[in-house]
Design a protein around this motif. Structure first.
Motif, mmCIF file in Angstrom:
data_model
loop_
_atom_site.group_PDB
_atom_site.id
_atom_site.type_symbol
_atom_site.label_atom_id
_atom_site.label_comp_id
_atom_site.label_asym_id
_atom_site.label_seq_id
_atom_site.Cartn_x
_atom_site.Cartn_y
_atom_site.Cartn_z
ATOM 1 N N ALA A 118 -34.087 -36.105 17.070
ATOM 2 C CA ALA A 118 -33.309 -36.336 18.292
ATOM 3 C C ALA A 118 -33.205 -35.057 19.104
ATOM 4 O O ALA A 118 -33.382 -35.054 20.322
ATOM 5 C CB ALA A 118 -31.920 -36.862 17.945
ATOM 6 N N ASP A 119 -32.944 -33.945 18.420
ATOM 7 C CA ASP A 119 -32.846 -32.675 19.119
ATOM 8 C C ASP A 119 -34.157 -32.317 19.798
ATOM 9 O O ASP A 119 -34.184 -31.793 20.904
ATOM 10 C CB ASP A 119 -32.464 -31.564 18.141
ATOM 11 N N GLY A 120 -35.273 -32.599 19.127
ATOM 12 C CA GLY A 120 -36.549 -32.147 19.646
ATOM 13 C C GLY A 120 -37.127 -33.042 20.726
ATOM 14 O O GLY A 120 -37.828 -32.578 21.606
ATOM 15 N N VAL A 121 -36.838 -34.309 20.670
ATOM 16 C CA VAL A 121 -37.584 -35.233 21.503
ATOM 17 C C VAL A 121 -36.720 -36.023 22.477
ATOM 18 O O VAL A 121 -37.037 -36.144 23.645
ATOM 19 C CB VAL A 121 -38.352 -36.242 20.622
ATOM 20 N N VAL A 122 -35.623 -36.555 21.966
ATOM 21 C CA VAL A 122 -34.863 -37.518 22.717
ATOM 22 C C VAL A 122 -33.485 -36.954 22.991
ATOM 23 O O VAL A 122 -33.138 -35.891 22.518
ATOM 24 C CB VAL A 122 -34.803 -38.845 21.908
ATOM 25 N N TYR A 123 -32.698 -37.595 23.762
ATOM 26 C CA TYR A 123 -31.418 -37.022 24.097
ATOM 27 C C TYR A 123 -30.256 -37.606 23.315
ATOM 28 O O TYR A 123 -29.489 -36.883 22.721
ATOM 29 C CB TYR A 123 -31.205 -37.119 25.593
ATOM 30 N N SER A 124 -30.146 -38.914 23.286
ATOM 31 C CA SER A 124 -29.027 -39.475 22.540
ATOM 32 C C SER A 124 -29.479 -39.933 21.159
ATOM 33 O O SER A 124 -30.637 -40.272 20.941
ATOM 34 C CB SER A 124 -28.431 -40.658 23.294
ATOM 35 N N ARG A 125 -28.553 -39.941 20.232
ATOM 36 C CA ARG A 125 -28.901 -40.356 18.878
ATOM 37 C C ARG A 125 -29.121 -41.851 18.813
ATOM 38 O O ARG A 125 -29.971 -42.326 18.075
ATOM 39 C CB ARG A 125 -27.777 -39.978 17.940
ATOM 40 N N SER A 126 -28.329 -42.587 19.559
ATOM 41 C CA SER A 126 -28.509 -44.031 19.498
ATOM 42 C C SER A 126 -29.878 -44.404 20.058
ATOM 43 O O SER A 126 -30.507 -45.353 19.592
ATOM 44 C CB SER A 126 -27.395 -44.737 20.254
ATOM 45 N N GLY A 127 -30.335 -43.636 21.042
ATOM 46 C CA GLY A 127 -31.670 -43.869 21.572
ATOM 47 C C GLY A 127 -32.723 -43.654 20.498
ATOM 48 O O GLY A 127 -33.681 -44.421 20.393
ATOM 49 N N LEU A 128 -32.534 -42.627 19.693
ATOM 50 C CA LEU A 128 -33.498 -42.377 18.631
ATOM 51 C C LEU A 128 -33.430 -43.462 17.567
ATOM 52 O O LEU A 128 -34.459 -43.909 17.051
ATOM 53 C CB LEU A 128 -33.259 -41.010 17.995
ATOM 54 N N THR A 129 -32.232 -43.898 17.226
ATOM 55 C CA THR A 129 -32.101 -44.992 16.256
ATOM 56 C C THR A 129 -32.882 -46.206 16.745
ATOM 57 O O THR A 129 -33.596 -46.870 15.975
ATOM 58 C CB THR A 129 -30.623 -45.364 16.068
ATOM 59 N N TYR A 130 -32.754 -46.479 18.039
ATOM 60 C CA TYR A 130 -33.467 -47.625 18.615
ATOM 61 C C TYR A 130 -34.978 -47.450 18.489
ATOM 62 O O TYR A 130 -35.691 -48.341 18.016
ATOM 63 C CB TYR A 130 -33.055 -47.785 20.073
ATOM 64 N N GLN A 131 -35.479 -46.293 18.890
ATOM 65 C CA GLN A 131 -36.926 -46.064 18.851
ATOM 66 C C GLN A 131 -37.450 -46.026 17.424
ATOM 67 O O GLN A 131 -38.519 -46.569 17.131
ATOM 68 C CB GLN A 131 -37.270 -44.754 19.568
ATOM 69 N N ALA A 132 -36.705 -45.383 16.539
ATOM 70 C CA ALA A 132 -37.136 -45.326 15.137
ATOM 71 C C ALA A 132 -37.163 -46.736 14.547
ATOM 72 O O ALA A 132 -38.037 -47.059 13.738
ATOM 73 C CB ALA A 132 -36.206 -44.411 14.336
ATOM 74 N N GLY A 133 -36.219 -47.564 14.972
ATOM 75 C CA GLY A 133 -36.203 -48.948 14.510
ATOM 76 C C GLY A 133 -37.446 -49.703 14.943
ATOM 77 O O GLY A 133 -38.053 -50.434 14.155
ATOM 78 N N LEU A 134 -37.849 -49.486 16.179
ATOM 79 C CA LEU A 134 -39.072 -50.134 16.667
ATOM 80 C C LEU A 134 -40.291 -49.660 15.885
ATOM 81 O O LEU A 134 -41.132 -50.461 15.468
ATOM 82 C CB LEU A 134 -39.268 -49.828 18.155
ATOM 83 N N LEU A 135 -40.380 -48.353 15.695
ATOM 84 C CA LEU A 135 -41.539 -47.799 14.976
ATOM 85 C C LEU A 135 -41.564 -48.289 13.536
ATOM 86 O O LEU A 135 -42.624 -48.568 12.972
ATOM 87 C CB LEU A 135 -41.493 -46.263 15.013
ATOM 88 N N GLU A 136 -40.386 -48.419 12.939
ATOM 89 C CA GLU A 136 -40.331 -48.893 11.561
ATOM 90 C C GLU A 136 -40.764 -50.365 11.497
ATOM 91 O O GLU A 136 -41.522 -50.764 10.615
ATOM 92 C CB GLU A 136 -38.916 -48.729 11.014
ATOM 93 N N LYS A 137 -40.278 -51.143 12.451
ATOM 94 C CA LYS A 137 -40.632 -52.558 12.462
ATOM 95 C C LYS A 137 -42.143 -52.731 12.618
ATOM 96 O O LYS A 137 -42.738 -53.660 12.087
ATOM 97 C CB LYS A 137 -39.886 -53.262 13.609
ATOM 98 N N ALA A 138 -42.759 -51.787 13.365
ATOM 99 C CA ALA A 138 -44.205 -51.849 13.560
ATOM 100 C C ALA A 138 -44.964 -51.249 12.377
ATOM 101 O O ALA A 138 -46.198 -51.207 12.380
ATOM 102 C CB ALA A 138 -44.585 -51.129 14.855
#
Lengths: 165, 165
Positions: free
Chosen positions: A66-86
């Motif tokens: 989150a620190d390196g790439v994205v701004y909010s943590r919830s945003g990262l949770t969302y994206q990581a969830g998508l990547l995991e689902k894929a």
DNA sequence: TATTGTTATACTCTATAACTATA
DNA sequence: TATAGTTATAGAGTATAACAATA
């Protein structure tokens, strides 16, 4: 005295607009390529590329991502969830700190990155590098790297409680 | 022979990432300032600034605005609608071509721009220009302006029917 | 108490396709 | 027929606040 603190000279203005325009147009072109060839958004590409190419273990903690790439943590949770689902990353509690979650690229994730890179490079060549000589590219990097370091070191102040960490 | 067409050298890679990082961080900082001080998104600022500062008459056709700032026309219709609802622009059928709509900044729109500019400049100073000398800024502009021109002249090919016009 | 991460929620933005009207 | 713009719609992305679990 001239109002050196309330306006920008024309070189600064045009540098600012050129920077934003170039980055915006380039992001647009690159997002299209990533979507078509790998079904990835730009953030997802950043996350995957960081894990696959920049991390020796292929793993990082959520917070560090989150620190390196994205701004909010919830945003990262969302994206990581998508990547995991894929099936492109896996998530597991960290060994040392039970609060942390360690994200790891899977083989499928590495394959997607490998598949997407050539087209990505091609877009960069055509759009960004074709008007730049090798020396130009070096100069551009030498100008921008210190700016990035400065921005990362000095996050936008005056914004509520300290951002994190 | 080396695979000069399928990979980038490390200077190109770091220039690419530095460019995207700097622009991303800067956009983030600038959006926060625009939102707080003028309740504007970055696109809305671009549209308003283009009309208020770059156009002698304060007017432009929808199509020309879309070409210059935004990508899809429906996106521009949406943003222009927001700006109109806020009283910052007005829309009227063009005099010469009944199909066209001419967008014009209102006085209120000019006031918002004027109100927002000083803080905007301050963010740019702190975040972007403080690590750059005057000569650096000039070099940056001289590197990026040709890239922008090249990108605008050569839109991402191989994408369905010709983009517009 | 502070930190890590998730969830619920609400909102903004964007694009595609279908449509209207004018050239 | 081609162009200008709008509308309907649907999806992606983001952030804030409240929350649970661990340090």
């Amino acid at each position: 005295m001239p109002d050196s603190s309330s306006s920008l000279d024309s070189e600064q203005l045009s540098a600012y607009f050129a920077l934003m325009d170039v980055a915006g147009l380039l992001k647009h072109a690159v997002e299209q390529q990533l979507r078509e060839e790998g079904d990835l958004s730009y953030v997802q590409f950043q996350l995957l590329a960081r894990l696959a190419l920049n991390s020796p273990t292929g793993s990082e903690r959520m917070t560090d991502l989150a620190d390196g790439v994205v701004y909010s943590r919830s945003g990262l949770t969302y994206q990581a969830g998508l990547l995991e689902k894929a099936g492109l990353v896996s998530r597991a509690p960290s060994a040392d700190d039970e609060r942390s979650v360690t994200v790891t690229v899977t083989d499928a994730g590495r394959e997607v990155i490998a598949r997407v890179i050539p087209g990505h490079v091609e877009v960069l060549r055509q759009q960004l590098f074709s008007p730049l000589s090798g020396a130009d590219t070096r100069r551009l990097r030498d100008l921008l790297v210190p700016v990035r370091d400065h921005m990362r070191a000095a996050p936008p102040r005056s914004a509520g409680p300290r951002r994190r960490r």
